[in-house]
Design a protein around this motif. Structure first.
Motif, mmCIF file in Angstrom:
data_model
loop_
_atom_site.group_PDB
_atom_site.id
_atom_site.type_symbol
_atom_site.label_atom_id
_atom_site.label_comp_id
_atom_site.label_asym_id
_atom_site.label_seq_id
_atom_site.Cartn_x
_atom_site.Cartn_y
_atom_site.Cartn_z
ATOM 1 N N SER A 151 6.405 -5.080 -10.423
ATOM 2 C CA SER A 151 7.934 -5.463 -10.838
ATOM 3 C C SER A 151 8.817 -5.728 -9.587
ATOM 4 N N GLN A 152 8.019 -5.217 -8.121
ATOM 5 C CA GLN A 152 8.739 -5.371 -7.094
ATOM 6 C C GLN A 152 8.292 -6.453 -6.362
ATOM 7 N N ILE A 153 6.842 -6.787 -6.402
ATOM 8 C CA ILE A 153 6.172 -7.737 -5.418
ATOM 9 C C ILE A 153 6.767 -9.225 -6.210
ATOM 10 N N VAL A 154 6.449 -9.231 -7.623
ATOM 11 C CA VAL A 154 6.650 -10.516 -8.257
ATOM 12 C C VAL A 154 8.058 -11.314 -7.959
ATOM 13 N N PRO A 155 8.990 -10.724 -7.866
ATOM 14 C CA PRO A 155 10.291 -11.094 -7.336
ATOM 15 C C PRO A 155 10.373 -11.859 -5.936
ATOM 16 N N TRP A 156 9.579 -10.855 -4.970
ATOM 17 C CA TRP A 156 9.570 -11.305 -3.785
ATOM 18 C C TRP A 156 8.589 -12.616 -3.621
ATOM 19 N N LEU A 157 7.589 -12.764 -4.514
ATOM 20 C CA LEU A 157 6.598 -13.884 -4.323
ATOM 21 C C LEU A 157 7.227 -15.075 -4.960
ATOM 22 N N LEU A 158 8.118 -14.945 -5.894
ATOM 23 C CA LEU A 158 8.906 -16.011 -6.547
ATOM 24 C C LEU A 158 9.964 -16.703 -5.282
ATOM 25 N N VAL A 159 10.364 -15.827 -4.448
ATOM 26 C CA VAL A 159 11.317 -16.281 -3.610
ATOM 27 C C VAL A 159 10.563 -16.433 -2.056
ATOM 28 N N LEU A 160 9.458 -16.499 -2.198
ATOM 29 C CA LEU A 160 8.782 -16.807 -0.952
ATOM 30 C C LEU A 160 9.000 -18.274 -0.248
ATOM 31 N N PRO A 161 8.941 -19.103 -1.049
ATOM 32 C CA PRO A 161 9.459 -20.475 -0.580
ATOM 33 C C PRO A 161 10.748 -20.578 0.124
ATOM 34 N N LEU B 20 0.693 -0.973 -0.062
ATOM 35 C CA LEU B 20 -0.014 0.003 -0.087
ATOM 36 C C LEU B 20 0.855 1.119 0.096
ATOM 37 N N ILE B 21 1.652 1.331 0.721
ATOM 38 C CA ILE B 21 2.645 2.298 0.808
ATOM 39 C C ILE B 21 3.532 2.512 -0.614
ATOM 40 N N SER B 22 3.915 1.460 -0.930
ATOM 41 C CA SER B 22 4.749 1.354 -2.494
ATOM 42 C C SER B 22 3.634 1.983 -3.390
ATOM 43 N N ILE B 23 2.496 1.511 -3.414
ATOM 44 C CA ILE B 23 1.381 2.001 -4.358
ATOM 45 C C ILE B 23 1.031 3.575 -4.292
ATOM 46 N N ASP B 24 1.059 3.713 -3.118
ATOM 47 C CA ASP B 24 0.752 5.373 -3.001
ATOM 48 C C ASP B 24 2.090 6.304 -3.159
ATOM 49 N N ARG B 25 3.160 5.801 -2.871
ATOM 50 C CA ARG B 25 4.317 6.458 -3.187
ATOM 51 C C ARG B 25 4.585 6.578 -4.819
ATOM 52 N N SER B 26 4.383 5.368 -5.389
ATOM 53 C CA SER B 26 4.503 5.314 -6.956
ATOM 54 C C SER B 26 3.374 6.077 -7.580
ATOM 55 N N ARG B 27 2.042 6.055 -7.049
ATOM 56 C CA ARG B 27 1.176 7.258 -7.717
ATOM 57 C C ARG B 27 1.516 8.503 -7.810
ATOM 58 N N HIS B 28 2.103 8.933 -6.631
ATOM 59 C CA HIS B 28 2.864 10.183 -6.250
ATOM 60 C C HIS B 28 3.670 10.573 -7.336
ATOM 61 N N GLU B 29 4.589 9.730 -7.452
ATOM 62 C CA GLU B 29 5.848 9.958 -8.469
ATOM 63 C C GLU B 29 5.301 10.004 -9.932
ATOM 64 N N TYR C 205 -6.488 6.094 -16.340
ATOM 65 C CA TYR C 205 -5.996 4.610 -16.423
ATOM 66 C C TYR C 205 -4.573 4.277 -16.706
ATOM 67 N N GLU C 206 -4.122 5.288 -17.687
ATOM 68 C CA GLU C 206 -2.785 4.880 -18.150
ATOM 69 C C GLU C 206 -1.785 5.173 -16.822
ATOM 70 N N ARG C 207 -2.152 6.083 -16.197
ATOM 71 C CA ARG C 207 -1.282 6.397 -14.781
ATOM 72 C C ARG C 207 -1.266 5.217 -13.948
ATOM 73 N N ASP C 208 -2.353 4.503 -13.921
ATOM 74 C CA ASP C 208 -2.738 3.650 -13.057
ATOM 75 C C ASP C 208 -1.833 2.072 -13.520
ATOM 76 N N GLU C 209 -1.836 2.109 -14.795
ATOM 77 C CA GLU C 209 -1.024 1.029 -15.557
ATOM 78 C C GLU C 209 0.239 1.024 -15.055
ATOM 79 N N VAL C 210 0.862 2.299 -15.203
ATOM 80 C CA VAL C 210 2.280 2.635 -14.777
ATOM 81 C C VAL C 210 2.640 2.441 -13.292
ATOM 82 N N VAL C 211 1.649 2.720 -12.662
ATOM 83 C CA VAL C 211 1.840 2.579 -11.001
ATOM 84 C C VAL C 211 1.848 1.047 -10.898
ATOM 85 N N PHE C 212 1.060 0.240 -11.385
ATOM 86 C CA PHE C 212 0.869 -1.205 -11.034
ATOM 87 C C PHE C 212 2.009 -1.968 -11.607
#
Length: 449
Positions: free
Chosen positions: A154-164, A24-33, A142-149
């Motif tokens: 790009s940050q969450i997927v690597p963490w999910l992959l290394v979760l096990p 949530l913090i990352s989404i908020d900060r990314s949307r701001h930027e 929606y273009e901005r939302d696409e960039v934010v998400f």
């Protein structure tokens, strides 16, 4: 539930919560930027349009031709951008294809969040200095939302992959951190019932050291208790054997006696043996209670007058039989005698043993003085000075000076010393005036090293 499983559950429950907050913090900060970046682009676009405006553009409607579909537009999507220009009367002067849907706001300047064809847009309005025209540049939200998400993904997927791998690392770390507890458990389970050796905690974690210190202290107290019990059992077995043997022998004499005088003499000896056995058992029980007592029971303010009255009453029969006078001195008026917090029953036993010993060992017809003082208690009786060897042997269990006419068990001083130590006191014997023996009960003196 084991501690290891509990820690793993806590970690598995807390990790998603922490990750959710971080997302949530990352989404908020990314949307701001992203908003900051694209808002800057909208401002720049509106100013460029305004800078290229010519007075001739107000003469007729012009439309900016849409870009050729055959040209490469790069990575950008121009359908998400819109530009429009209106004159003073609100007529659209310039617009691209998407800009036709931008709403006209005559008195608006700055950013406005609006809706075009059901989609959210962010529009920037720029007024000309003379008010001749109004420039609007917009972009789909929606273009901005696409960039934010895309950035967050790009940050969450690597963490999910290394979760096990992370879970395995957490399980290993928890198991490794709890290994000292397993070693302690194995050590305790492998011990025998009589193994009370201290636990080694040199390399133990800081959290376990207080527990190990408390367990070692408990082992010491248990060892001390067992040692006292073994010593008490051995002493009891040794000391009870003699009077029981004497009683058995006297009973045989009574059964085989041929005259009343012989039978009466044997009965008197049996009575004396029974009295000695009764006193021995009573003293041993008192010693056992004194050694089993703890400082948790010492919570009563000692009132000395009723204790002294009880002690004098208990020792009066023996004193009358030996013709000994009992005397007691008290401090001056207004000064209490030896203020103390403790156990009233134990202090009665202590004082009774000291007075009883003084009455037994004092010469017949003499006086035993109980001196209640502000800082100590003294029990004094005549009887000649004690040698250094006799003073050193005082307090040894079941040991009595030779040549005593009165019966005893040799436990009175031991009981008194144990009760005194329990109350932070000590019993000291010395010569009083050279021809008397004095027992002093006072607070333990700390000797300097």
């Amino acid at each position: 539930m084991s501690l290891q499983r509990r820690l793993m559950l806590y970690l598995l429950a807390c990790a998603p919560l922490v990750w959710a907050v971080a997302v949530l913090i990352s989404i908020d900060r990314s949307r701001h930027e992203v908003n900051e970046l694209y808002d800057t682009e909208l401002i720049r676009l509106a100013r460029q349009v305004q800078a290229t405006m010519l007075p001739a553009l107000a003469l007729a409607d012009l439309a900016i031709a849409p870009p050729s579909t055959q040209l490469d537009s790069g990575e950008g999507d121009v359908r998400d951008m819109a530009v429009a220009v209106w004159d003073r009367e609100g007529r659209r002067v310039i617009s691209d294809r998407e800009g036709e849907g931008l709403p006209y706001r005559a008195d608006t300047a700055g950013f406005v969040n609006g809706t075009i064809d059901g989609n959210a847009w962010r529009i920037y309005y720029l007024q000309s200095p003379g008010g001749e025209w109004l420039v609007a540049a917009g972009q789909g939200a929606y273009e901005r939302d696409e960039v934010v998400f895309a950035l967050v993904a790009s940050q969450i997927v690597p963490w999910l992959l290394v979760l096990p791998i992370l879970l395995l690392a957490m399980a290993w770390a928890v198991r490794r951190a709890l290994s000292p507890i397993r070693h302690l458990t194995d050590d305790l389970q492998s011990r025998g019932g009589n193994d009370l050796a201290p636990l080694v905690h040199v390399r133990a974690p800081a959290e376990l050291k207080p527990l190990l210190a408390a367990m070692n202290s408990l082992f010491e107290r248990i060892e001390s208790l067992l040692s006292r019990e073994r010593r008490f059992t051995a002493d009891a077995a040794h000391e009870l054997r003699t009077p029981l043997a004497v009683l058995r022998a006297q009973w045989d004499v009574v059964k085989r006696s041929h005259s009343e005088e012989e039978r009466a003499q044997a009965q008197r000896q049996m009575d004396a043996g029974l009295m000695r056995l009764d006193r021995l058992v009573t003293q041993m029980l008192s010693l056992s209670r004194a050694e089993a007592a703890t400082t948790e029971l010492l919570d009563t303010e000692i009132e000395w007058p009723p204790i002294v009255e009880q002690v004098m009453s208990d020792c009066l029969e023996l004193a009358d039989r030996r013709g000994i006078e009992l005397a007691c001195d008290w401090p001056d008026a207004g000064r209490p005698a030896l203020p103390l917090m403790g156990n009233t029953h134990l202090m009665t036993v202590l004082l009774r043993n000291l007075v009883d010993n003084a009455v037994r060992y004092a010469p017949a017809g003499s006086t035993v003085l109980l001196n209640m003082m502000a800082t100590r208690i003294e029990v004094e009786n005549p009887g000649g000075p004690l040698t250094p060897e006799q003073l050193a042997s005082l307090g040894q269990r079941f040991r009595r000076p030779p040549g005593q006419l009165e019966g005893g068990s040799g436990l009175g001083v031991s009981i008194a010393q144990r009760i005194a130590a329990l109350h932070g006191l000590e019993v000291v014997y010395d010569a009083a005036g050279g021809d008397a023996v004095r027992a002093s009960v006072r607070f333990t003196r700390v000797t300097s090293p």
